[in-house]
Design a protein around this motif. Structure first.
Motif, PDB file in Angstrom:
ATOM      1  N   THR A  10       0.837  -1.205   0.000  1.00 20.68           N
ATOM      2  CA  THR A  10       0.000   0.000   0.000  1.00 20.68           C
ATOM      3  C   THR A  10       0.869   1.251   0.000  1.00 20.68           C
ATOM      4  N   LEU A  11       1.892   1.265   0.852  1.00 22.01           N
ATOM      5  CA  LEU A  11       2.774   2.433   0.933  1.00 22.01           C
ATOM      6  C   LEU A  11       3.585   2.622  -0.348  1.00 22.01           C
ATOM      7  N   VAL A  12       4.137   1.524  -0.851  1.00 20.06           N
ATOM      8  CA  VAL A  12       5.026   1.606  -2.015  1.00 20.06           C
ATOM      9  C   VAL A  12       4.279   2.016  -3.274  1.00 20.06           C
ATOM     10  N   THR A  13       3.057   1.563  -3.414  1.00 26.06           N
ATOM     11  CA  THR A  13       2.306   1.819  -4.658  1.00 26.06           C
ATOM     12  C   THR A  13       1.446   3.074  -4.597  1.00 26.06           C
ATOM     13  N   ASP A  14       1.301   3.679  -3.415  1.00 27.70           N
ATOM     14  CA  ASP A  14       0.459   4.879  -3.305  1.00 27.70           C
ATOM     15  C   ASP A  14       1.027   6.006  -4.175  1.00 27.70           C
ATOM     16  N   PRO A  15       0.194   6.670  -4.972  1.00 30.23           N
ATOM     17  CA  PRO A  15       0.684   7.725  -5.868  1.00 30.23           C
ATOM     18  C   PRO A  15       1.286   8.920  -5.140  1.00 30.23           C
ATOM     19  N   LEU A  16       0.961   9.101  -3.860  1.00 35.12           N
ATOM     20  CA  LEU A  16       1.552  10.208  -3.110  1.00 35.12           C
ATOM     21  C   LEU A  16       3.012   9.943  -2.747  1.00 35.12           C
ATOM     22  N   VAL A  17       3.423   8.680  -2.788  1.00 37.45           N
ATOM     23  CA  VAL A  17       4.812   8.323  -2.490  1.00 37.45           C
ATOM     24  C   VAL A  17       5.613   8.391  -3.777  1.00 37.45           C
ATOM     25  N   LYS A  18       6.546   9.325  -3.831  1.00 37.13           N
ATOM     26  CA  LYS A  18       7.305   9.558  -5.064  1.00 37.13           C
ATOM     27  C   LYS A  18       8.632   8.819  -5.104  1.00 37.13           C
ATOM     28  N   LYS A  19       9.127   8.438  -3.944  1.00 40.14           N
ATOM     29  CA  LYS A  19      10.435   7.786  -3.877  1.00 40.14           C
ATOM     30  C   LYS A  19      10.414   6.751  -2.764  1.00 40.14           C
ATOM     31  N   VAL A  20      11.024   5.602  -2.996  1.00 43.66           N
ATOM     32  CA  VAL A  20      11.084   4.537  -1.998  1.00 43.66           C
ATOM     33  C   VAL A  20      12.550   4.219  -1.708  1.00 43.66           C
ATOM     34  N   SER A  21      12.911   4.217  -0.435  1.00 47.73           N
ATOM     35  CA  SER A  21      14.266   3.845  -0.016  1.00 47.73           C
ATOM     36  C   SER A  21      14.153   2.702   0.989  1.00 47.73           C
ATOM     37  N   PHE A  22      14.901   1.641   0.751  1.00 46.79           N
ATOM     38  CA  PHE A  22      14.796   0.453   1.603  1.00 46.79           C
ATOM     39  C   PHE A  22      16.176  -0.095   1.921  1.00 46.79           C
ATOM     40  N   THR A  23      16.377  -0.458   3.175  1.00 48.30           N
ATOM     41  CA  THR A  23      17.578  -1.159   3.605  1.00 48.30           C
ATOM     42  C   THR A  23      17.159  -2.486   4.219  1.00 48.30           C
ATOM     43  N   GLY A  24      17.695  -3.583   3.713  1.00 52.18           N
ATOM     44  CA  GLY A  24      17.327  -4.878   4.248  1.00 52.18           C
ATOM     45  C   GLY A  24      17.737  -6.015   3.343  1.00 52.18           C
ATOM     46  N   SER A  25      16.954  -7.072   3.348  1.00 51.89           N
ATOM     47  CA  SER A  25      17.319  -8.288   2.620  1.00 51.89           C
ATOM     48  C   SER A  25      17.113  -8.141   1.120  1.00 51.89           C
ATOM     49  N   ASN A  26      17.841  -8.946   0.366  1.00 54.79           N
ATOM     50  CA  ASN A  26      17.712  -8.923  -1.088  1.00 54.79           C
ATOM     51  C   ASN A  26      16.315  -9.330  -1.527  1.00 54.79           C
ATOM     52  N   GLU A  27      15.798 -10.373  -0.902  1.00 57.01           N
ATOM     53  CA  GLU A  27      14.483 -10.884  -1.289  1.00 57.01           C
ATOM     54  C   GLU A  27      13.419  -9.799  -1.182  1.00 57.01           C
ATOM     55  N   VAL A  28      13.392  -9.113  -0.053  1.00 55.90           N
ATOM     56  CA  VAL A  28      12.392  -8.072   0.151  1.00 55.90           C
ATOM     57  C   VAL A  28      12.681  -6.865  -0.732  1.00 55.90           C
ATOM     58  N   GLY A  29      13.944  -6.485  -0.831  1.00 56.52           N
ATOM     59  CA  GLY A  29      14.314  -5.312  -1.607  1.00 56.52           C
ATOM     60  C   GLY A  29      13.879  -5.388  -3.058  1.00 56.52           C
ATOM     61  N   TRP A  30      14.145  -6.509  -3.707  1.00 54.69           N
ATOM     62  CA  TRP A  30      13.790  -6.619  -5.124  1.00 54.69           C
ATOM     63  C   TRP A  30      12.282  -6.745  -5.317  1.00 54.69           C
ATOM     64  N   LYS A  31      11.559  -7.285  -4.329  1.00 49.13           N
ATOM     65  CA  LYS A  31      10.093  -7.294  -4.401  1.00 49.13           C
ATOM     66  C   LYS A  31       9.551  -5.875  -4.333  1.00 49.13           C
ATOM     67  N   ILE A  32      10.156  -5.059  -3.462  1.00 51.92           N
ATOM     68  CA  ILE A  32       9.752  -3.655  -3.367  1.00 51.92           C
ATOM     69  C   ILE A  32      10.029  -2.941  -4.683  1.00 51.92           C
ATOM     70  N   ASP A  33      11.162  -3.235  -5.296  1.00 55.68           N
ATOM     71  CA  ASP A  33      11.492  -2.628  -6.584  1.00 55.68           C
ATOM     72  C   ASP A  33      10.439  -2.974  -7.635  1.00 55.68           C
ATOM     73  N   GLU A  34       9.984  -4.225  -7.637  1.00 55.55           N
ATOM     74  CA  GLU A  34       8.930  -4.635  -8.573  1.00 55.55           C
ATOM     75  C   GLU A  34       7.627  -3.902  -8.281  1.00 55.55           C
ATOM     76  N   MET A  35       7.282  -3.759  -7.013  1.00 54.32           N
ATOM     77  CA  MET A  35       6.049  -3.050  -6.640  1.00 54.32           C
ATOM     78  C   MET A  35       6.085  -1.587  -7.070  1.00 54.32           C
ATOM     79  N   ALA A  36       7.266  -0.973  -6.926  1.00 57.20           N
ATOM     80  CA  ALA A  36       7.385   0.467  -7.159  1.00 57.20           C
ATOM     81  C   ALA A  36       7.234   0.839  -8.630  1.00 57.20           C
ATOM     82  N   LYS A  37       7.443  -0.128  -9.501  1.00 53.28           N
ATOM     83  CA  LYS A  37       7.320   0.076 -10.954  1.00 53.28           C
ATOM     84  C   LYS A  37       8.180   1.249 -11.405  1.00 53.28           C
TER      85      LYS A  37
END
Length: 270
Positions: A10-37
């Motif tokens: 919800t947070l990553v895909t919300d149009p009000l969120v213009k930039k996403v920064s994540f520190t953590g595991s590879n598995e989660v990080g690349w999933k977030i990258d896919e969500m962020a489009k």
């Protein structure tokens, strides 16, 4: 991604969120990258940092640096010294000195100022580290020091006779565990150090500046320290990996740039 998956999406895909920064595991990080489009994304992910010890270095300094680099925060830092490549001429001496220093590390409560090695974040994390140590031993590795767990505490562990397929070498160990690997010359160690899916930080120990610059060019990481371990980091430096270690850069200036949309304005005088 655990119980927070729905919230994260919800947070990553919300149009009000213009930039996403994540520190953590590879598995989660690349999933977030896919969500962020098509959004801007900075990912600071895992690593298994190589630290290379040449025979012409200040050996005592190198040993002290690896003690800090591999065992600060109980090894729970993405730039912790993990793969330690030591030139053949000083291989045995380096191990002896390192083991001597590690035997003096006081384990215990991090609130005690005398403590030099504290617990891991959870018992589950400590059990995973213990499993990887046992797995390496079963695959032919030699546990020179440590290898035991008590609750969340994992002893400072030095492993030799490893191969690149062992988890303690090829994966992110994120624990107070280092693998010591011998090498002959620059060509061999460059190949070994780059034999990794990760590329965050590296440490090079040598008193030959030409060799140091050669290694800087050849090592596939986004940050290289000379005569300092890979764990060193300051807020003003560009910090972020290549390969499977992430996207973009942290560090005050670089984070601001990554969160800024540059707008050009032109004025024609009439």
């Amino acid at each position: 991604m655990g119980l927070g998956t729905e919230l994260v999406e919800t947070l990553v895909t919300d149009p009000l969120v213009k930039k996403v920064s994540f520190t953590g595991s590879n598995e989660v990080g690349w999933k977030i990258d896919e969500m962020a489009k098509r959004k801007k994304v900075t990912l600071e992910l895992g690593s298994n940092a190589p630290n290379i010890i040449f025979s012409d270095c200040d050996l005592d300094h190198a040993v002290q640096s690896i003690v800090l680099g591999g065992f600060t925060f109980a090894g729970q830092a993405c730039v912790s010294a993990q793969r330690i490549y030591v030139q053949n001429e000083i291989y045995d001496e380096f191990i002896n000195k390192l083991v001597t220093e590690l035997k003096e590390l006081k384990m215990g409560d991090p609130l005690d100022e005398a403590t030099k090695l504290g617990p891991m974040i959870t018992e589950e994390a400590a059990k995973r580290a213990e499993t990887w140590i046992l797995e390496a031993r079963e695959q032919g590795a030699h546990i020179v020091l440590g290898g035991n767990r008590r609750g969340t505490m994992v002893e400072p562990t030095v492993i030799t006779n490893v191969n690149p397929r062992m988890n303690v070498v090829c994966a992110e160990v994120f624990a107070p565990i280092v693998s010591i690997i011998p090498f002959t010359d620059e060509k061999e160690v460059i190949k070994k150090a780059n034999q990794s899916e990760f590329g965050l930080h590296a440490g090079i120990f040598t008193n030959n500046i030409n060799r140091a610059m050669q290694m800087v060019d050849a090592i596939e990481t986004s940050g290289v320290w000379i005569n300092e371990s890979s764990v060193r980091r300051y807020d003003h430096i560009p910090y972020g990996g290549i390969k499977n270690s992430g996207l973009g850069k942290e560090g005050i200036k670089y984070a601001i740039e990554g969160m800024t949309d540059i707008k050009f304005v032109g004025i024609k005088l009439i």
